[in-house]
Every structure is written in C-alpha cells, then in structure tokens.
Design a protein around this motif. Structure first.
Motif, PDB file in Angstrom:
ATOM      1  N   PRO A 121       0.790  -1.235   0.000  1.00 32.03           N
ATOM      2  CA  PRO A 121       0.000   0.000   0.000  1.00 32.03           C
ATOM      3  C   PRO A 121       0.823   1.286   0.000  1.00 32.03           C
ATOM      4  CG  PRO A 121      -0.884  -1.569   1.586  1.00 32.03           C
ATOM      5  CD  PRO A 121       0.404  -2.136   1.103  1.00 32.03           C
ATOM      6  N   LEU A 122       1.885   1.330   0.782  1.00 27.32           N
ATOM      7  CA  LEU A 122       2.672   2.566   0.853  1.00 27.32           C
ATOM      8  C   LEU A 122       3.339   2.865  -0.482  1.00 27.32           C
ATOM      9  CD1 LEU A 122       3.697   4.971   2.378  1.00 27.32           C
ATOM     10  CD2 LEU A 122       5.532   3.562   3.341  1.00 27.32           C
ATOM     11  N   THR A 123       3.859   1.852  -1.132  1.00 19.94           N
ATOM     12  CA  THR A 123       4.467   2.059  -2.455  1.00 19.94           C
ATOM     13  C   THR A 123       3.424   2.528  -3.459  1.00 19.94           C
ATOM     14  OG1 THR A 123       6.143   0.369  -2.027  1.00 19.94           O
ATOM     15  CG2 THR A 123       5.780   0.982  -4.322  1.00 19.94           C
ATOM     16  N   TRP A 225       1.861  -2.900   6.859  1.00 16.27           N
ATOM     17  CA  TRP A 225       0.848  -2.132   7.592  1.00 16.27           C
ATOM     18  C   TRP A 225       1.517  -1.126   8.527  1.00 16.27           C
ATOM     19  CZ3 TRP A 225      -3.907  -0.693   7.243  1.00 16.27           C
ATOM     20  CH2 TRP A 225      -4.595  -0.203   8.352  1.00 16.27           C
ATOM     21  N   GLU A 226       2.557  -1.559   9.195  1.00 14.24           N
ATOM     22  CA  GLU A 226       3.278  -0.676  10.110  1.00 14.24           C
ATOM     23  C   GLU A 226       3.852   0.524   9.356  1.00 14.24           C
ATOM     24  OE1 GLU A 226       7.151  -0.825  13.123  1.00 14.24           O
ATOM     25  OE2 GLU A 226       6.191  -2.690  12.464  1.00 14.24           O
ATOM     26  N   ASN A 227       4.430   0.273   8.195  1.00 14.65           N
ATOM     27  CA  ASN A 227       4.992   1.359   7.382  1.00 14.65           C
ATOM     28  C   ASN A 227       3.901   2.333   6.935  1.00 14.65           C
ATOM     29  OD1 ASN A 227       7.537   0.239   7.588  1.00 14.65           O
ATOM     30  ND2 ASN A 227       7.402  -0.859   5.637  1.00 14.65           N
ATOM     31  N   LEU A 228       2.749   1.776   6.588  1.00 14.47           N
ATOM     32  CA  LEU A 228       1.643   2.599   6.111  1.00 14.47           C
ATOM     33  C   LEU A 228       1.120   3.508   7.227  1.00 14.47           C
ATOM     34  CD1 LEU A 228      -0.346   3.210   3.783  1.00 14.47           C
ATOM     35  CD2 LEU A 228      -1.799   1.364   4.665  1.00 14.47           C
ATOM     36  N   ASN A 230       2.647   4.445   9.947  1.00 12.13           N
ATOM     37  CA  ASN A 230       3.679   5.435  10.297  1.00 12.13           C
ATOM     38  C   ASN A 230       3.679   6.594   9.315  1.00 12.13           C
ATOM     39  OD1 ASN A 230       4.578   4.077  12.562  1.00 12.13           O
ATOM     40  ND2 ASN A 230       6.171   2.963  11.470  1.00 12.13           N
ATOM     41  N   TYR A 231       3.460   6.287   8.048  1.00 13.24           N
ATOM     42  CA  TYR A 231       3.392   7.337   7.023  1.00 13.24           C
ATOM     43  C   TYR A 231       2.229   8.278   7.294  1.00 13.24           C
ATOM     44  CZ  TYR A 231       2.479   9.513   2.485  1.00 13.24           C
ATOM     45  OH  TYR A 231       2.221  10.422   1.496  1.00 13.24           O
ATOM     46  N   PHE A 232       1.065   7.716   7.617  1.00  9.24           N
ATOM     47  CA  PHE A 232      -0.104   8.545   7.910  1.00  9.24           C
ATOM     48  C   PHE A 232       0.150   9.437   9.124  1.00  9.24           C
ATOM     49  CE2 PHE A 232      -2.996   5.110   5.901  1.00  9.24           C
ATOM     50  CZ  PHE A 232      -2.834   5.681   4.645  1.00  9.24           C
ATOM     51  N   ARG A 233       0.811   8.900  10.125  1.00 13.28           N
ATOM     52  CA  ARG A 233       1.119   9.684  11.319  1.00 13.28           C
ATOM     53  C   ARG A 233       2.067  10.832  10.979  1.00 13.28           C
ATOM     54  NH1 ARG A 233       2.181   4.369  15.020  1.00 13.28           N
ATOM     55  NH2 ARG A 233      -0.002   3.954  15.629  1.00 13.28           N
TER      56      ARG A 233
END
Length: 367
Positions: A121-123, A225-228, A230-233
């Motif tokens: 998702p983040l990519t 999910w963790e990366n995603l 963290n990005y939103f935060r």
C-alpha cells in the motif's frame, strides 16, 4: 454548493466498486486496467441524524439532506504525468475536483490483477503521489516561462507571482504536496496560486480498501501495515478503512441489519456513511438547517461562514438583503420539543451580520 471529491488510485484497487457503494449508480468495474475511461459523477447525501430528527419534530412534508459529489476517475499508473495510460486525460479530471479520495488496496487476492504485481500500500501511494507532483511541476514550469518575461520588464505583479512560483517549486522538489504550504499563505497569494489549478493543492483522504472475509495487510505482524500507519502519522493524514465490495452487498439491508452483518465480520471496516462524513470534513464544510412543516433542509457552507454568507446558500438575496437571523442549535431545539417551546424559554437568539454559523445551527433568516 457543488463541491466534488475525485476518487483516484492505481487500476484495480476498488475505485469503481467504492463509487458504486457510495452512489448505487453502477459503472463498469471489470477486472482490468482502464475499464473506466470517462469520469462518472454521483451526488451522495450526507448522513446526518439531526436532519431527520428535526424533520420528525416539525412534521415536515419534505426532508432534503446536504450532498457531496463524488467523481470516479480512471486508474493512474507509473508515468501518468508523461502521458502513460491516458494519464493526461485522467490528471485533467482530477484538476476539476475540489478534494481527493485516494483509494489504496490492502487486500490480497491472486485473482484480481495488481498492475505492480504485488500488494504494498505505501508504495502504491508513493507512485500516485509522485505522478501528481510531477504533473504540478510541469504546470509550474510552463507558468514560469510566461511570468519570467513580464518580471524582467519590471511588472510588480509578475515579480510577486515569480517569487510564489519559486516557493511552490521548492515544495514540489521535496516530493511534498503543496496544500499545507498554500494554506499558510496570505489570501492574495492564495488567489494567485489557485489560478494554476494545482492537483497537489487539494486535501486528501486515504481510503484503505480491504476484504473483510479475506486476507489483508493490516495484521499486527505485517511490516507493510506498520509502514503505512507510520506514514499517515508523519503526514498527519486523514484516512479510513472500508470494505467496498461488502458495502455494495449491504445496500440490500436496512441500517440495523447492516450493523449486525458488519459485526459478524468483527467490525474490521468502517461504513460508507462514515466515509461520506469524512469527505464532508475533508472539504471543511458544515451544515445548518432550515426547519418547517413544508420542508426541513440541510444547507452546506464553508466552515467559519458568517450568517449573511450562509444565507447565500439559499438565495443571493439572503446575503445582499440580510438584516438578522434567528438562531438555535439543533441540539437545543430537539431538547425543547418544538420551536414554540424553545421561543418561550428564550432559547432562540437574534444574530447580526458578524455571527459565525456553527455546525448544526437551525436558522431563520430575516430580510
């Protein structure tokens, strides 16, 4: 007030499925890229319990909700800013909207093609965001060519715009959306920049599309999910999780049945009503109400609107000929039981031109 939210994302992430769930207006959502070519538009009522409670109290013949317009825009791919995958056309569709609902796939399903051949998702977000940023860089470059000539001749307006363009370019070169920066500018500078119709000068709501009955990346032990999150935060981003396919299936059931079915899935996704409300929030809009036996209606205005400005939503004369407004909060009116009782208790207040309308106000304009 016709404001629209563009539904964007990579192909096959569930944009058209989400649109169908939002509007119940069927568009082609076949399992291949670019099945949606022309943007479909749906006008969606904003769920608001207060409106229907007020209408019931007043025994109104007609109830009219506030609305938000959603636009289903075909999927973007890598290179869209350079014209790949009909990118120029689709980017143009996004420019015409007021905000972006960026749909991101977080479900695993080998039978549904992913254009990048993997679920990350983040990519996916980074691919889309980069294309939008690159498109705006092109806009800035073209505009600079014209402005620089006038600036060299000493045109003061051109010099000011030139300075703004350089600052916007600096933001884009950091691969950052321009929305927050532009919001920090003075009103006159914002007017200058708004003429460029930058795509990155739009608020964004990330819509994470999952399969409640299948496998998703939102597990506690999934690094994606963790990366995603963290990005939103880090971005202080507005986001919501939905199951678009299930929401379409739930349209056949009433509100209580929908809640029960969602509970069977463990309550793992938010509902479409919350998504619509988030869209309303994204556009920084509020609702006020007019109440009567003939009609109870929700009116849409920008947050921090004065009473005369709010009156414009009904008719221009309500702003031009405004004298005063009789105002009560919907909560106070509902608690009182009727407008007559509220008036006896002195709960109705007369407000002048400087009054800033609050979300949920019930207003009667005097002109």
């Amino acid at each position: 007030m016709a404001l629209s939210i563009g539904i964007v994302g990579l192909p096959n992430v569930g944009k058209s499925t989400l649109f169908n769930a939002l509007t119940e207006k069927q568009v082609d959502s076949a399992n291949y890229p670019f099945c949606t070519i022309d943007p479909s538009v749906g006008v969606v009522p904003v769920p608001d319990k207060r409106l229907y409670e007020l209408a019931e109290q007043a025994k109104s013949v007609k109830t009219v909700p506030a609305v938000v317009e959603f636009v289903d825009i075909a999927g973007l791919v890598r290179g869209a800013s350079a014209g790949e995958g009909l990118g120029n056309k689709f980017l143009s569709n996004i420019r015409e909207t007021d905000a972006i609902a960026h749909v991101v796939r977080i479900f695993e399903d080998d039978e549904i093609i992913h254009v990048e051949n993997r679920i990350d998702p983040l990519t996916d977000i980074e691919i889309i965001n980069l294309e939008l940023i690159e498109a705006d860089k092109q806009t800035i470059t073209k505009r600079k060519e014209n402005v620089n000539r006038d600036a060299k001749r000493g045109d003061k307006d051109a010099v000011r715009e030139q300075d703004l363009l350089l600052k916007i370019e600096e933001v884009l070169n950091k691969d950052i959306f321009t929305y927050s920066f532009i919001q920090s500018l003075d009103v006159e500078s914002q007017k200058i920049i708004k003429q460029l119709h930058l795509i990155t000068d739009k608020p964004v709501l990330y819509v994470l599309n999952k399969d409640s009955a299948g496998e998703n990346v939102d597990g506690a032990d999934d690094e994606r999910w963790e990366n995603l999150v963290n990005y939103f935060r880090e971005q202080d981003a507005l986001w919501i999780t939905v199951d678009a396919k299930t929401e379409i299936d739930l349209k056949e059931f009433d509100f209580e049945e929908r809640a029960a079915i969602r509970e069977e899935f463990g309550g793992v996704a938010d509902d479409i009503d919350l998504l619509i409300q988030k869209g309303y929030q994204l556009l920084d809009l509020i609702s006020y109400f007019t109440v009567g036996e003939t009609e109870t209606r929700a009116w849409t205005v920008p947050r921090n609107s004065t009473a005369p400005r709010a009156g414009r939503a009904i008719h221009g004369d309500f702003e031009a000929k405004f004298i005063r407004a009789e105002v009560i909060s919907s909560q106070a009116l509902l608690a009182a039981g009727s407008k007559a009782i509220a008036r006896e208790k002195g709960l109705l207040k007369l407000e002048g031109k400087e009054y800033v309308v609050q979300d949920g106000d019930v207003i009667e304009f005097k002109i």
